[in-house]
Design an enzyme around this catalytic site. Sequence first.
Site, PDB file in Angstrom:
ATOM      1  N   ILE A  10     -21.616  77.649   0.038  1.00 16.76           N
ATOM      2  CA  ILE A  10     -21.779  78.464  -1.172  1.00 16.76           C
ATOM      3  C   ILE A  10     -23.149  78.276  -1.826  1.00 16.76           C
ATOM      4  O   ILE A  10     -23.647  79.185  -2.494  1.00 16.76           O
ATOM      5  CB  ILE A  10     -20.620  78.193  -2.166  1.00 16.76           C
ATOM      6  N   GLY A  31     -17.104  67.040  -2.306  1.00 10.66           N
ATOM      7  CA  GLY A  31     -16.852  68.401  -1.847  1.00 10.66           C
ATOM      8  C   GLY A  31     -17.907  69.392  -2.316  1.00 10.66           C
ATOM      9  O   GLY A  31     -19.101  69.094  -2.333  1.00 10.66           O
ATOM     10  N   ASP A  33     -18.524  70.444  -5.251  1.00  8.52           N
ATOM     11  CA  ASP A  33     -19.197  69.971  -6.473  1.00  8.52           C
ATOM     12  C   ASP A  33     -20.439  69.138  -6.113  1.00  8.52           C
ATOM     13  O   ASP A  33     -21.540  69.359  -6.653  1.00  8.52           O
ATOM     14  CB  ASP A  33     -18.182  69.128  -7.262  1.00  8.52           C
ATOM     15  N   SER A 116      -9.556  74.150  -5.586  1.00 11.85           N
ATOM     16  CA  SER A 116      -8.390  73.237  -5.501  1.00 11.85           C
ATOM     17  C   SER A 116      -7.881  72.968  -4.082  1.00 11.85           C
ATOM     18  O   SER A 116      -6.961  72.155  -3.931  1.00 11.85           O
ATOM     19  CB  SER A 116      -7.195  73.724  -6.350  1.00 11.85           C
ATOM     20  N   THR A 117      -8.427  73.632  -3.071  1.00  9.77           N
ATOM     21  CA  THR A 117      -7.824  73.486  -1.731  1.00  9.77           C
ATOM     22  C   THR A 117      -8.404  72.344  -0.904  1.00  9.77           C
ATOM     23  O   THR A 117      -7.997  72.140   0.243  1.00  9.77           O
ATOM     24  CB  THR A 117      -7.942  74.786  -0.901  1.00  9.77           C
TER      25      THR A 117
HETATM   26  P1  ADP Z   1     -11.142  70.652  -5.102  1.00  8.36           P
HETATM   27  O1  ADP Z   1     -11.287  69.283  -5.714  1.00  8.36           O
HETATM   28  O2  ADP Z   1     -11.074  71.757  -6.138  1.00  8.36           O
HETATM   29  O3  ADP Z   1     -10.046  70.712  -4.095  1.00  8.36           O
HETATM   30  P2  ADP Z   1     -13.187  70.514  -3.000  1.00  8.36           P
HETATM   31  O4  ADP Z   1     -14.648  70.614  -3.169  1.00  8.36           O
HETATM   32  O5  ADP Z   1     -12.627  69.236  -2.468  1.00  8.36           O
HETATM   33  O6  ADP Z   1     -12.556  70.918  -4.416  1.00  8.36           O
HETATM   34  O7  ADP Z   1     -12.681  71.675  -2.048  1.00  8.36           O
HETATM   35  C1  ADP Z   1     -12.580  73.027  -2.431  1.00  8.36           C
HETATM   36  C2  ADP Z   1     -12.934  73.919  -1.249  1.00  8.36           C
HETATM   37  O8  ADP Z   1     -14.359  73.970  -1.133  1.00  8.36           O
HETATM   38  C3  ADP Z   1     -12.436  73.415   0.110  1.00  8.36           C
HETATM   39  O9  ADP Z   1     -11.928  74.547   0.827  1.00  8.36           O
HETATM   40  C4  ADP Z   1     -13.691  72.880   0.773  1.00  8.36           C
HETATM   41  O10 ADP Z   1     -13.617  72.989   2.178  1.00  8.36           O
HETATM   42  C5  ADP Z   1     -14.725  73.830   0.228  1.00  8.36           C
HETATM   43  N1  ADP Z   1     -16.144  73.390   0.272  1.00  8.36           N
HETATM   44  C6  ADP Z   1     -16.670  72.153   0.364  1.00  8.36           C
HETATM   45  N2  ADP Z   1     -18.013  72.206   0.384  1.00  8.36           N
HETATM   46  C7  ADP Z   1     -18.354  73.525   0.293  1.00  8.36           C
HETATM   47  C8  ADP Z   1     -19.574  74.261   0.277  1.00  8.36           C
HETATM   48  N3  ADP Z   1     -20.759  73.650   0.346  1.00  8.36           N
HETATM   49  N4  ADP Z   1     -19.517  75.626   0.191  1.00  8.36           N
HETATM   50  C9  ADP Z   1     -18.321  76.268   0.111  1.00  8.36           C
HETATM   51  N5  ADP Z   1     -17.139  75.638   0.113  1.00  8.36           N
HETATM   52  C10 ADP Z   1     -17.147  74.295   0.213  1.00  8.36           C
END
Ligand code: ADP
Length: 165
Positions: A10, A31, A33, A116-117
């Site tokens: 993203i 993740g 964030d 959240s996934t």
């Molecule tokens: P949460 O704590 O809300 O579950 P996470 O970051 O652990 O947040 O995961 C939320 C989603 O974001 C997951 O599907 C994860 O695979 C995805 N994710 C992680 N890194 C990225 C990225 N750089 N770009 C897009 N999606 C991502």
Amino acid sequence: MGMKAVLGDITQEGVDAIVNAANESLLGGGGVDGAIHRAAGPELLAECRKLGGCPTGGAKATRGHRLGADWILHTVGPVWHDGSRQEDALLASCYRNCLKLAVGKGARSVAFPAISTGAYGFPAERAARIAHREVSEFLRTHPALEVRFVCFDRATFELYQRLLK
Ligand code: ADP
């Protein structure tokens, strides 16, 4: 403009606003964030410190700093327990609040991760249905907005592609 699903990171999306799946502190995490904070640079954390956190289901905006996007919309998804703790309603609220914030900031395009996934354990298909439903609903009154669901893995991408057919 409608919605579409894309596979990728993203932080690399060329949109006006990127949604961050943050935690209530808004001070960074793992993740997506972590990826957003790394890409946006330390000025993002400095701005986030002034926000005083965010409740689950809410959303707060910052500038994009070193990201290509003008805005980052930080939302706090629910931690999944068993579905009995308002998880569905809170997740829906994340999408709605981000969409309202995006429009309020004048963004014409917005990219969402699958909130959240990841670490928060929300079942992926259930989350995707909620995301799709909330965005569809919002686009009825804001048809010019472009919404991208940015999927980090192929399984999530295929889920969204099925919903978007
Ligand atoms: P949460 O704590 O809300 O579950 P996470 O970051 O652990 O947040 O995961 C939320 C989603 O974001 C997951 O599907 C994860 O695979 C995805 N994710 C992680 N890194 C990225 C990225 N750089 N770009 C897009 N999606 C991502």
